[in-house]
Design a protein around this motif. Structure first.
Motif, PDB file in Angstrom:
ATOM      1  N   GLU A  99      -8.373  43.137 -43.259  1.00  0.00           N
ATOM      2  CA  GLU A  99      -9.136  41.883 -43.377  1.00  0.00           C
ATOM      3  C   GLU A  99      -8.417  40.728 -42.675  1.00  0.00           C
ATOM      4  O   GLU A  99      -9.067  39.897 -42.031  1.00  0.00           O
ATOM      5  CB  GLU A  99      -9.390  41.530 -44.846  1.00  0.00           C
TER       6      GLU A  99
ATOM      7  N   HIS B 234     -19.055  35.825 -40.246  1.00  0.00           N
ATOM      8  CA  HIS B 234     -18.292  37.038 -40.561  1.00  0.00           C
ATOM      9  C   HIS B 234     -16.869  36.658 -40.997  1.00  0.00           C
ATOM     10  O   HIS B 234     -16.312  37.258 -41.917  1.00  0.00           O
ATOM     11  CB  HIS B 234     -18.272  37.969 -39.345  1.00  0.00           C
TER      12      HIS B 234
ATOM     13  N   SER C  32     -14.948  37.496 -44.429  1.00  0.00           N
ATOM     14  CA  SER C  32     -13.615  38.119 -44.477  1.00  0.00           C
ATOM     15  C   SER C  32     -12.730  37.390 -45.487  1.00  0.00           C
ATOM     16  O   SER C  32     -11.972  38.029 -46.224  1.00  0.00           O
ATOM     17  CB  SER C  32     -12.933  38.075 -43.104  1.00  0.00           C
TER      18      SER C  32
ATOM     19  N   GLN D  93     -13.688  38.459 -48.855  1.00  0.00           N
ATOM     20  CA  GLN D  93     -13.251  39.842 -49.094  1.00  0.00           C
ATOM     21  C   GLN D  93     -11.754  39.899 -49.402  1.00  0.00           C
ATOM     22  O   GLN D  93     -11.309  40.710 -50.221  1.00  0.00           O
ATOM     23  CB  GLN D  93     -13.599  40.700 -47.873  1.00  0.00           C
TER      24      GLN D  93
ATOM     25  N   GLU E 295     -14.578  48.819 -40.957  1.00  0.00           N
ATOM     26  CA  GLU E 295     -14.369  48.210 -42.274  1.00  0.00           C
ATOM     27  C   GLU E 295     -15.297  48.845 -43.316  1.00  0.00           C
ATOM     28  O   GLU E 295     -14.900  49.080 -44.456  1.00  0.00           O
ATOM     29  CB  GLU E 295     -14.622  46.701 -42.196  1.00  0.00           C
TER      30      GLU E 295
ATOM     31  N   GLU F 188     -20.124  44.052 -45.466  1.00  0.00           N
ATOM     32  CA  GLU F 188     -19.881  44.700 -44.163  1.00  0.00           C
ATOM     33  C   GLU F 188     -21.180  45.314 -43.621  1.00  0.00           C
ATOM     34  O   GLU F 188     -21.458  45.215 -42.418  1.00  0.00           O
ATOM     35  CB  GLU F 188     -18.822  45.807 -44.273  1.00  0.00           C
TER      36      GLU F 188
HETATM   37 FE   FE2 Z   1     -14.211  42.488 -43.691  1.00  0.00          FE
END
Ligand code: FE2
Length: 187
Positions: free
Chosen positions: A23, A49, A53, A56, A113, A143
């Motif tokens: 990540e 995105h 991340s 995440q 991922e 994802e």
């Molecule tokens: Fe990711």
């Protein structure tokens, strides 16, 4: 962290560390791709995105805390390689086709991922620890959504690029003159 894996938990903890490194690599790569992209909607996509991340990373840190172990990063040569490849595209690709090259890199990364989280969800569900599988499932869902967004953008960019290339190639193409058919012996 581990010289040798003896238990499924050790493998699971190591893979969580790999996912954390992945990540961070992904975040670095997405920030660079956002800066390099030429179309504003492609930049927005990479920015979105990158935002996912960061969420995440928070989920992974929460998982380490639920497990009662310190958050740690394990080696992730695959994501390092993908980030290196993306940088190489940025350096050596002409502006006219750069967005397509960046989207291809982003798509490959999102598939990798997804595969990592698919495996982690399976392990977490087998382990049955409350909350952990759910957090990993959130990352997996993000994802998968990223894959669909990138594919839609890539299809539109690739179609545009192909049309531009066809247009610019047409006037320069040498005219092909087909000689009239002459029967053998007529010359
Ligand atoms: Fe990711």
């Amino acid at each position: 962290m581990f010289e040798h894996f003896n238990t499924a938990d050790q493998v699971f903890h190591y893979k969580l560390g790999l996912a954390l490194t992945m990540e961070y690599d992904s975040l670095d790569m997405l920030v660079e791709m956002e800066e390099a992209a030429l179309r504003s909607d492609v930049r927005d996509l990479f920015r979105d995105h990158a935002h996912k991340s960061r969420q995440q990373i928070e989920n992974l840190q929460q998982i380490f805390s639920l497990l009662g172990i310190e958050a740690h990063q394990a080696p992730s040569p695959a994501s390092k390689g993908m980030a290196k490849e993306a940088r190489s595209y940025i350096a050596k690709t002409d502006d006219a086709v750069l967005d397509g090259a960046l989207l291809a890199g982003g798509l490959e990364l999102a598939h990798y991922e997804t595969a990592v989280y698919d495996g982690l969800v399976i392990q977490a569900q087998a382990k049955g620890t409350a909350g952990i599988a759910e957090l990993l499932h959130q990352n997996l869902g993000q994802e998968k959504a990223v894959i669909e967004d990138i594919k839609a953008a890539f299809e539109s960019v690739a179609t545009e690029d192909a049309a531009i290339q066809e247009e610019s190639a047409a006037p320069d193409a040498p005219a092909i003159v087909i000689p009239p058919y002459l029967p053998p012996g007529s010359i």
